[in-house]
Design an enzyme around this catalytic site. Structure first.
Site, PDB file in Angstrom:
ATOM      1  N   LYS A   4      -1.265  16.254  -1.979  1.00  0.00           N
ATOM      2  CA  LYS A   4      -0.776  15.646  -0.737  1.00  0.00           C
ATOM      3  C   LYS A   4       0.492  14.819  -0.963  1.00  0.00           C
ATOM      4  O   LYS A   4       1.447  14.929  -0.209  1.00  0.00           O
ATOM      5  CB  LYS A   4      -1.854  14.748  -0.106  1.00  0.00           C
ATOM      6  CG  LYS A   4      -3.141  15.473   0.251  1.00  0.00           C
ATOM      7  CD  LYS A   4      -4.131  14.545   0.951  1.00  0.00           C
ATOM      8  CE  LYS A   4      -4.636  13.398   0.093  1.00  0.00           C
ATOM      9  NZ  LYS A   4      -5.547  13.771  -0.996  1.00  0.00           N
ATOM     10  N   ARG A  43      -9.570   8.747   6.663  1.00  0.00           N
ATOM     11  CA  ARG A  43     -10.390   9.224   5.561  1.00  0.00           C
ATOM     12  C   ARG A  43     -11.880   9.176   5.872  1.00  0.00           C
ATOM     13  O   ARG A  43     -12.694   9.556   5.042  1.00  0.00           O
ATOM     14  CB  ARG A  43     -10.110   8.325   4.373  1.00  0.00           C
ATOM     15  CG  ARG A  43     -10.010   9.005   3.030  1.00  0.00           C
ATOM     16  CD  ARG A  43      -9.762   7.889   2.028  1.00  0.00           C
ATOM     17  NE  ARG A  43      -9.572   8.355   0.692  1.00  0.00           N
ATOM     18  CZ  ARG A  43      -8.387   8.597   0.133  1.00  0.00           C
ATOM     19  NH1 ARG A  43      -7.285   8.458   0.797  1.00  0.00           N
ATOM     20  NH2 ARG A  43      -8.342   8.993  -1.127  1.00  0.00           N
ATOM     21  N   ARG A  52      -2.261  15.179 -14.734  1.00  0.00           N
ATOM     22  CA  ARG A  52      -1.031  14.622 -14.158  1.00  0.00           C
ATOM     23  C   ARG A  52      -0.636  13.314 -14.835  1.00  0.00           C
ATOM     24  O   ARG A  52       0.515  12.877 -14.735  1.00  0.00           O
ATOM     25  CB  ARG A  52      -1.114  14.487 -12.638  1.00  0.00           C
ATOM     26  CG  ARG A  52      -1.984  13.371 -12.098  1.00  0.00           C
ATOM     27  CD  ARG A  52      -2.059  13.429 -10.570  1.00  0.00           C
ATOM     28  NE  ARG A  52      -3.047  12.471 -10.070  1.00  0.00           N
ATOM     29  CZ  ARG A  52      -3.453  12.423  -8.817  1.00  0.00           C
ATOM     30  NH1 ARG A  52      -2.989  13.277  -7.919  1.00  0.00           N
ATOM     31  NH2 ARG A  52      -4.333  11.523  -8.429  1.00  0.00           N
ATOM     32  N   ARG A 111      -3.414   6.077 -13.618  1.00  0.00           N
ATOM     33  CA  ARG A 111      -4.179   5.337 -12.604  1.00  0.00           C
ATOM     34  C   ARG A 111      -5.570   4.993 -13.135  1.00  0.00           C
ATOM     35  O   ARG A 111      -6.211   5.810 -13.788  1.00  0.00           O
ATOM     36  CB  ARG A 111      -4.309   6.190 -11.334  1.00  0.00           C
ATOM     37  CG  ARG A 111      -3.129   6.055 -10.406  1.00  0.00           C
ATOM     38  CD  ARG A 111      -3.168   7.044  -9.279  1.00  0.00           C
ATOM     39  NE  ARG A 111      -4.409   7.076  -8.522  1.00  0.00           N
ATOM     40  CZ  ARG A 111      -4.589   7.801  -7.436  1.00  0.00           C
ATOM     41  NH1 ARG A 111      -3.590   8.536  -6.959  1.00  0.00           N
ATOM     42  NH2 ARG A 111      -5.738   7.797  -6.806  1.00  0.00           N
ATOM     43  N   ARG A 121     -14.836   9.981  -6.687  1.00  0.00           N
ATOM     44  CA  ARG A 121     -13.907  10.196  -5.565  1.00  0.00           C
ATOM     45  C   ARG A 121     -14.191  11.524  -4.865  1.00  0.00           C
ATOM     46  O   ARG A 121     -14.091  11.621  -3.649  1.00  0.00           O
ATOM     47  CB  ARG A 121     -12.464  10.132  -6.071  1.00  0.00           C
ATOM     48  CG  ARG A 121     -12.004   8.682  -6.294  1.00  0.00           C
ATOM     49  CD  ARG A 121     -10.913   8.586  -7.327  1.00  0.00           C
ATOM     50  NE  ARG A 121      -9.703   9.284  -6.958  1.00  0.00           N
ATOM     51  CZ  ARG A 121      -8.785   9.691  -7.832  1.00  0.00           C
ATOM     52  NH1 ARG A 121      -8.945   9.467  -9.127  1.00  0.00           N
ATOM     53  NH2 ARG A 121      -7.717  10.335  -7.416  1.00  0.00           N
TER      54      ARG A 121
END
Ligand code: ADP
Length: 184
Positions: free
Chosen positions: A13, A88, A127, A131, A142
């Site tokens: 996204k 969300r 990636r 984080r 998640r």
């Protein structure tokens, strides 16, 4: 043009939102980015949400809804926005419906990026953004939260007739082309 970009963590996204922002010259509003900046700057909001983000759970609806309602009042969103990470939950979608109506705005497209679950985990792990919620265990949380709390939002917009399902597998350019074609 007012766009909502939707999909599970790791669906791409953020990447696609930036490309859309450049192509259509409309700003990208990412609730996750706002929270991460607030945490980094140790603002009152950041202090409040840090442990929630670290755990992979969701920030309370009221906090997010108030934040987005306030943010969208900025003139830069007058010609459109790309929402990423919001709404969300179904209550957030319902609240957003009211906010948009009050601000004379409507959602033109609800773009869903579909990616199989096992691809998502490997994408997030590779990636390497550093984080705190990008560990294997937090990603699992998640994804569970996504399935139970977030996925139902898709039906909300399906019912409104603005939903566009996009295959999220392929190169960044291929996916971007699919999205822009669906917006015409
Ligand atoms: P991703 O989709 O990759 O998990 P985001 O940057 O969209 O990442 O969100 C990161 C975290 O920020 C979420 O796990 C959640 O804790 C919080 N968050 C972001 N947007 C919302 C929202 N609309 N409602 C509740 N929590 C949110």
């Amino acid at each position: 043009m007012n766009i909502i970009l939707f999909g599970p963590p790791g669906a791409g996204k953020g990447t696609q939102a930036k490309l859309l922002q450049d192509k259509y010259a409309i700003p990208h509003l990412s609730t996750g980015d706002i929270f991460r900046t607030a945490i980094k700057n140790e603002t009152p909001l950041g202090v409040k949400v840090k442990s929630i983000l670290d755990s992979g759970q969701l920030v309370p609806d009221e906090t997010v809804v108030d934040l987005v309602a306030e943010e969208l009042k900025a003139p830069k969103y007058d010609n459109g926005f790309i929402l990423d990470g919001f709404p969300r939950t179904v209550p957030q979608a319902e609240a957003f419906n009211e906010i948009a109506a009050n601000q004379n705005k409507a959602v033109d497209a609800f773009v869903v990026l579909t990616v199989p679950e096992k691809e998502l985990v490997s994408r997030i792990l590779s990636r390497g953004q550093g984080r705190a919620d990008d560990t294997e265990e937090k990603i699992k949380t998640r994804l569970e939260v996504y399935r139970s709390e977030t996925e139902p939002v898709q039906n909300y917009y399906k019912a409104k007739g603005v939903e566009k399902e996009i295959n999220g597998i392929g190169t960044v350019e291929e996916i971007f082309d699919r999205i822009t074609s669906s917006l015409h």
